[in-house]
Design a protein around this motif. Sequence first.
Motif, PDB file in Angstrom:
ATOM      1  N   PHE A   1      -5.127   8.524   6.441  1.00 35.29           N
ATOM      2  CA  PHE A   1      -4.590   9.863   6.688  1.00 35.29           C
ATOM      3  C   PHE A   1      -3.865  10.400   5.452  1.00 35.29           C
ATOM      4  N   ASN A   2      -4.102   9.741   4.324  1.00 33.48           N
ATOM      5  CA  ASN A   2      -3.476  10.120   3.059  1.00 33.48           C
ATOM      6  C   ASN A   2      -1.947  10.017   3.116  1.00 33.48           C
TER       7      ASN A   2
ATOM      8  N   VAL B   1       7.926   2.235   5.355  1.00 33.08           N
ATOM      9  CA  VAL B   1       8.579   3.457   4.901  1.00 33.08           C
ATOM     10  C   VAL B   1       7.581   4.357   4.189  1.00 33.08           C
ATOM     11  N   VAL B   2       7.868   5.653   4.235  1.00 33.22           N
ATOM     12  CA  VAL B   2       7.176   6.660   3.439  1.00 33.22           C
ATOM     13  C   VAL B   2       8.267   7.278   2.573  1.00 33.22           C
ATOM     14  N   GLY B   3       8.172   7.086   1.271  1.00 30.35           N
ATOM     15  CA  GLY B   3       9.267   7.492   0.395  1.00 30.35           C
ATOM     16  C   GLY B   3      10.478   6.643   0.707  1.00 30.35           C
ATOM     17  N   ASP B   4      11.577   7.289   1.034  1.00 33.14           N
ATOM     18  CA  ASP B   4      12.807   6.563   1.374  1.00 33.14           C
ATOM     19  C   ASP B   4      13.112   6.557   2.860  1.00 33.14           C
ATOM     20  N   THR B   5      12.170   7.028   3.685  1.00 31.43           N
ATOM     21  CA  THR B   5      12.446   7.111   5.111  1.00 31.43           C
ATOM     22  C   THR B   5      11.532   6.205   5.919  1.00 31.43           C
TER      23      THR B   5
ATOM     24  N   LEU C   1       6.026   3.072  15.841  1.00 30.45           N
ATOM     25  CA  LEU C   1       5.398   3.937  14.849  1.00 30.45           C
ATOM     26  C   LEU C   1       5.781   5.362  15.237  1.00 30.45           C
ATOM     27  N   LEU C   2       6.654   5.983  14.447  1.00 30.25           N
ATOM     28  CA  LEU C   2       7.141   7.320  14.784  1.00 30.25           C
ATOM     29  C   LEU C   2       6.115   8.363  14.366  1.00 30.25           C
ATOM     30  N   ARG C   3       5.408   8.910  15.334  1.00 29.17           N
ATOM     31  CA  ARG C   3       4.408   9.921  15.039  1.00 29.17           C
ATOM     32  C   ARG C   3       4.984  11.327  15.124  1.00 29.17           C
TER      33      ARG C   3
ATOM     34  N   SER D   1       5.176  14.847  10.050  1.00 28.19           N
ATOM     35  CA  SER D   1       5.711  15.677   8.963  1.00 28.19           C
ATOM     36  C   SER D   1       5.204  15.231   7.585  1.00 28.19           C
ATOM     37  N   GLN D   2       4.447  14.137   7.551  1.00 31.07           N
ATOM     38  CA  GLN D   2       3.965  13.585   6.282  1.00 31.07           C
ATOM     39  C   GLN D   2       2.547  14.003   5.934  1.00 31.07           C
ATOM     40  N   TYR D   3       1.836  14.606   6.876  1.00 35.89           N
ATOM     41  CA  TYR D   3       0.462  15.034   6.586  1.00 35.89           C
ATOM     42  C   TYR D   3       0.191  16.393   7.134  1.00 35.89           C
TER      43      TYR D   3
END
Length: 83
Positions: free
Chosen positions: A7-8, A20-24, A44-46, A81-83
């Motif tokens: 999902f990139n 984590v994605v970045g710092d979160t 897994l927080l979607r 919020s990441q994609y």
Amino acid sequence: LDALSTFNIHAQIKGRNDIVVGDTKVSGHAYKYSQRNALHHGTLLRDVDMNTLSAVLNPAKEKLKSKGVESVVSRVTNLASQY
């Protein structure tokens, strides 16, 4: 990590059982071992309402102390919020 990358979303393993994605943080896991069994659960927080999440993740300090494991407070984010 491979599934998220489709999902990139560029995630990594960090700290104590966190993704984590970045710092979160977007995922966490916990384990319990006994003489005959091993238990595992993960998240897994979607797309979570952060106000509700904050309200329910506020256990009594006495409960945490009785379990013998310290909780680690982390900044979290939704994968949506990441994609």
